[in-house]
Write a protein that holds these residues in place. Sequence first.
Motif, PDB file in Angstrom:
ATOM      1  N   SER A 126       0.927  -1.303   0.103  1.00 54.83           N
ATOM      2  CA  SER A 126      -0.426   0.015  -0.054  1.00 54.83           C
ATOM      3  C   SER A 126       1.309   1.162  -0.101  1.00 54.83           C
ATOM      4  N   LYS A 222      -2.875   2.973   8.599  1.00 50.64           N
ATOM      5  CA  LYS A 222      -2.292   1.512   8.007  1.00 50.64           C
ATOM      6  C   LYS A 222      -1.482   1.426   6.751  1.00 50.64           C
ATOM      7  N   THR A 224      -0.135  -1.944   4.573  1.00 43.39           N
ATOM      8  CA  THR A 224       0.279  -3.177   4.188  1.00 43.39           C
ATOM      9  C   THR A 224       0.977  -3.619   3.424  1.00 43.39           C
ATOM     10  N   GLU A 236      -2.574  -6.134   6.831  1.00 45.48           N
ATOM     11  CA  GLU A 236      -2.440  -5.019   7.271  1.00 45.48           C
ATOM     12  C   GLU A 236      -1.656  -4.466   9.094  1.00 45.48           C
TER      13      GLU A 236
END
Length: 308
Positions: A126, A222, A224, A236
């Motif tokens: 991410s 958060k 990933t 995560e």
Amino acid sequence: MNFIKRAFLSTKAKKGRSFLLLLVFSVILIFVLAGITIQSASNKATEEARKSMGGSVTLAVDREKTLQKPTENTDSSSAEDEGGKRPDPGSYQSTPVDLEAAKKIAALDHVASYNFISTTSAGAESFDPITSTDTTDTTSEESTNQGGPGGSEEGGNPFGKGNAQGDLSVMGILSTETLSGFTDGTNKLVEGEAITEKDKDQNVVLLEQSLAEANSLSVGDKVTISNPTDSTKTYELTIQGIYTTTASDDAMASNFSFLNASNQLYVPYTFANTLKGDTYANAVDSVVYQLDDPENVANFVKAAEKTG
């Protein structure tokens, strides 16, 4: 008692000499007392300095024993190793340290603190890792030319079967508060909270400040990441803290992003073990014990060996 009277009268009669002797003895006594005081203070300072430096003992698997030797003799008459045997190049086995054994040693005398260490790599899903032009070009070229394991054209791991390379270096620990990188000043927590024993089994992470800023990430966000051996498995993590580092990059960091100091992630050892697989369910790569005094290292090692 007559001699005492005579001594008193002699001292009284020869005041100058008596005063001089008294002065000399007083000076000698002062110097002796000063020497004793300095020696005592010096010994105390040495002891405090020794204790502040601390003594550490690392429990890890004997690397030499991880290279298995075949039971049969080799055909090569030029082999110089014992009994004409030589290690099998493909016999290396990474054996973890059992946590129960590690905790048993941690209960011994003179242990001030201890830390579990479990290292691996991961893929950034991410967010973008810190890379250089060389890293990007090399990665692209490897993906195109080398492909998968053994250099197949189907894509995959260019480092050979069974090996994995991620974008990020992941260090699982019991606590960053006792980790050498944070205690010696190389790393410094600037936001959020440190990872401690209470974070066991939690999916939290400490990110380096440059990596966080490059991806507009902050504490509470958060991220990933993917498993180093299976990119379809993702996890995560909640950013618990952000740190800065003065660590120097590895010479190969321009080619491999996981060697860049900014791509170093700190997580609870339990999460790192999840990335490493079932073999590390109740184990770690190594355990570092900080002792109360370096003088106790030898006795501690002997006691640890007796635990079996």
